[in-house]
Design an enzyme around this catalytic site. Structure first.
Site, short mmCIF file in Angstrom:
data_model
loop_
_atom_site.label_atom_id
_atom_site.label_comp_id
_atom_site.label_asym_id
_atom_site.label_seq_id
_atom_site.Cartn_x
_atom_site.Cartn_y
_atom_site.Cartn_z
CD GLU B 219 32.80 33.17 77.64
OE1 GLU B 219 31.99 33.72 78.40
OE2 GLU B 219 33.25 33.71 76.62
CG ASP B 330 36.63 36.14 75.64
OD1 ASP B 330 35.44 36.43 75.42
OD2 ASP B 330 37.05 35.86 76.77
#
Lengths: 189, 595
Positions: B219, B330
């Site tokens: 991230e 994700d």
């Protein structure tokens, strides 16, 4: 939620608890940050740390996307001091920005709403409650040090954290990096 | 007198230390043979010492299965707290208001080795039916530095043992070797760099005198890797990036002109497995970055969202199997690959099982990386109609397309900027480990039955900054999320049983011959029947279970141990989906149960 409902009845007690909290060590983070003693916004910086504003807006206030959604940039904000005070006290309905004023939406209406009116738009409750003076202080800190600032700098970072952590190293400019061994040797001698 | 005796004591201690050091160097020169020296032979043959729990995932195959059966389905109702121990490490740092516990205790000869979220290691003497702290090693983790770039909590999942050392990681990127007897740090080495957004949360995997380290930070624009450190020379043996460099095989799956691969994610923060028969490490690889703007990184984005097999000696990639090419959700494949052998049509089948964030459970032939079977293990999947029965790829996957859209109406994209996906981005299963009962051939998955909402942010290269989120959007939680334990029959590749739970399973599993142990973030530890998953025992710890249970023996008696302390990503990013959990307090406690 349960806890909030108890507040009106226990207001006095809570007030003293909150006062007590102020004299206790807050989150380890940011506590050692020492701006010049003369800076009148030091109190606001302490609130910024204690209320974990940095948890979403980051220490530099730029916020940003990520897992927590999208905390607005306080550096790019156009909010006035009064609007910042309102946003901190009442939160922002329909977003993740919590309210930090004790009794907000219960004893005091926010944006003209009580808890019932706000319904699903009710913002979350902050992890700590702030007194009106604290809210003003944090707004003053944001106005003085964050709003309108450009990219975060090393000096700013060290002013926030002090230099006990490596958290600021990434903001060093080339000249500030340890590669300049001659400079530090020179100082040492 | 006081001072004098103190002085004497210090001198004595110094002498003792000198003797210990001398002795250690002598022992070091000899073949390791003492019963409390951990070597490769012992790590390969953990079934010979069922009272110990030597691997993070119990064995090299990540079965998390113990043959101990003093505690069994007939008597588990009598299970009680034997002792508890308060640990530390709940302090905040960076963007985190507190730490939590996600670790699996290691047990050897009656001693437990556990970690807290900031990487302190605790050695606990469990003899005599109570726990006594022998030592604590506090690595003094730089909390603001590491905590500001830990996407998903102040976490440390535990230690490994090697020789007379306890091997552990810190969030701020170090590999630390601590003397098992004294608790003194023997040496440490920087492996990951938080200045690049790299942190370490996983437990090390020890293979042949090497510690294998995985990294977190997809991230934050990292380029993921696995690194092997020689535990004698303390030098790096190999480091293999999970995203190929320019010109390397797989680099053609990054088709953009942004140099997206250089910050392409592919983290490795869950401990992998090892197949000694082929000297192969199998490790799960995380999501590509930016997470939700897959048009920024056209192509399949290898080796993100893949199971990756590497030669343990050299770190060379042997094969890969990718689950969600050009992932816009994700949907990490960072989970452990569980190595199982089951009878097949033409002899035993050597499988690697993985329960993916994307909601599907996969069996891959671990000799060549070919798909064997796959099925949804969650109740609701909306992003694909299912897997192609031959390739195992999502049916909508089009190898000729640079940007995958899968079921376009629900898939986050630059033309679908706000959308709901099931499973949610935290996955059908996250890091909490599965367990496998080799007798029953049942594989137990700790499930997050979830949907959530994704908002896309269009990324441009100028938005990529060191130590800042690089996600291309963010999730919110408008839907209630629950959980389950889902058992899959590995011989058929079908769901055998599902036991639904009010909250997501954030802790993981332990299997014993006729029981399964697990917990809930609302505080309960459960014992379930291994076949029916019927609840046979429950204890409310009063904290949030965010770590897997394990079992061991000491003084000939079986114990169940579990760390309790809700931390991780859930209570910061996902709590709105489980509002009742807002009242769970941060905590840090080891619970140990016995009959």
């Amino acid at each position: 939620m349960m806890i909030v409902n108890r507040f009106p009845a226990a207001g006095v007690l809570l007030a003293s608890v909150v006062t007590l909290n102020f004299s206790m060590p807050g989150p380890a983070y940011g506590q050692s940050a020492q701006a010049p003693a003369s800076d009148p916004t030091n109190a606001g910086k302490a609130v910024f740390s204690r209320a974990n504003c940095a948890g979403c807006h980051k220490w530099h206030g730029n916020g940003g996307g990520g897992y927590g959604g999208d905390a607005l940039s306080l550096r790019k904000t156009e909010l006035t001091r009064d609007q910042i005070i309102e946003a901190v006290g009442c939160g922002r309905p329909g977003t993740g920005m919590p309210f930090f004023m004790r009794g907000a939406y219960d004893e005091v209406k926010c944006h003209g709403m009580n808890r019932q009116d706000a319904g699903a738009q009710m913002p979350p409750e902050g992890g700590t409650f702030l007194r009106p003076k604290d809210i003003e202080a944090v707004a003053d800190y944001v106005i003085a040090h964050i709003k309108g600032a450009g990219e975060p700098t090393y000096a700013e970072c060290v002013a926030f954290f002090s230099n006990t952590s490596r958290v600021c190293d990434v903001y060093k400019t080339q000249a500030q990096k340890p590669g300049d061994a001659t400079v530090s040797t020179g100082k040492g001698q | 007198m006081e001072r004098f005796s103190g002085h004497t004591k210090m001198l004595t201690r110094a002498c003792r230390l000198a003797v210990a050091v001398a002795a250690a160097s002598v022992v070091g020169a000899l073949p390791v043979s003492a019963a409390d020296q951990v070597n490769q032979e012992r790590l390969l043959n953990v079934d010979k010492e069922p009272g110990n729990w030597l691997h993070h995932h119990q064995n090299y195959s990540a079965h998390r299965f113990s043959t101990l059966k003093e505690i069994n389905r007939d008597n588990v109702k009598n299970l009680k707290v034997a002792w508890t121990m308060h640990l530390g490490g709940i302090e905040g740092g960076g963007i985190w208001s507190h730490g939590g516990l996600e670790g699996t205790p290691i047990a050897e000869n009656g001693f437990l080795y556990v970690t807290d979220g900031w990487g302190s290691v605790y050695k606990i003497d469990a003899h005599g039916g109570r726990g006594v702290l022998v030592w604590k090693m506090d690595p003094k983790t730089d909390r603001d530095w590491a905590g500001a770039v830990a996407c998903c909590g102040v976490d440390n999942r535990g230690v490994a043992l090697w020789g007379d050392l306890v091997i552990s990681h810190t969030l701020d990127g170090r590999l630390i070797a601590t003397n098992k007897e004294t608790g003194q740090v023997a040496w440490q080495r920087t492996v990951a760099d938080p200045d690049k957004g790299e942190v370490i949360t996983g437990a090390p995997l020890i293979v042949k005198n090497m510690a294998i380290t995985g990294v977190a930070g997809a991230e934050y624009g990292i380029r993921g890797w696995l690194a092997a450190t020689d535990l004698t020379t303390q030098k790096e043996v190999w480091r293999t990036h999970t995203i190929p460099g320019k010109g390397e095989p797989g680099s053609e799956t990054w088709k953009d002109s942004n140099n997206a691969a250089a910050a392409g994610g592919g983290s490795t923060w869950v401990t992998g497995t090892y197949d000694p028969a082929t000297d192969t490490i199998i490790w799960g690889i995380g999501n590509p970055g930016p997470d939700w703007d897959n048009a920024y990184r056209p192509g399949d984005n290898l080796y993100t969202d893949s199971s990756l097999a590497l030669d343990a000696t050299t770190g060379k990639i042997k094969w890969h199997y990718q689950h969600t090419p050009n992932d816009p959700y994700d949907y990490d494949s960072v989970a452990e690959n569980v190595l199982v052998d089951v009878p097949g049509p033409s002899g035993p089948r050597k499988l690697a099982l993985e329960a993916d964030r994307n909601g599907f459970a996969y069996a891959i032939d671990r000799t060549n990386g070919k798909f064997v079977w796959g099925l949804p293990f969650v109740k609701k999947v909306t992003w694909t109609k299912g897997l192609d029965p031959e390739s195992g790829k999502p049916i909508e996957y089009d190898p000729n397309k640079a940007v995958q859209t899968y079921i376009a109406s629900v898939t986050p994209s630059r033309t679908n900027m706000e959308t709901d996906i099931c499973p949610g981005n935290m996955g059908g299963k996250n890091w909490p480990p599965t367990a496998y009962n080799p007798d029953l051939k049942l594989w137990y998955i700790p499930v997050i039955e979830s949907c959530n909402r994704i908002k896309v942010e269009v990324m441009t290269p100028d938005k990529l900054k060191p130590r800042e989120f690089w996600t291309g959007g963010g999730p919110s939680q408008p839907f209630r999320i629950t959980g389950s334990v889902t058992a899959i029959d590995v011989t058929t590749g079908k769901i055998a049983t599902k036991m639904e739970t009010p909250f997501p399973n954030l802790g993981g599993m332990l299997a014993t011959p006729d029981l399964v142990f697990t917990g809930q973030p609302s505080g309960e530890v459960h014992a379930l029947d291994a076949k029916s998953l019927q609840k046979l025992w429950e204890f409310n710890t009063g904290g949030g279970v965010n770590a897997p249970p394990m079992t061991f023996t000491v003084d000939g008696k079986q114990y169940i141990a579990i760390l309790v302390g809700l931390g991780g990503a859930w209570d910061k990013w996902f709590i709105d989906s489980t509002p009742e959990l807002k009242k769970i307090q941060p905590g840090s406690m080891l619970y140990v149960f016995a009959l």
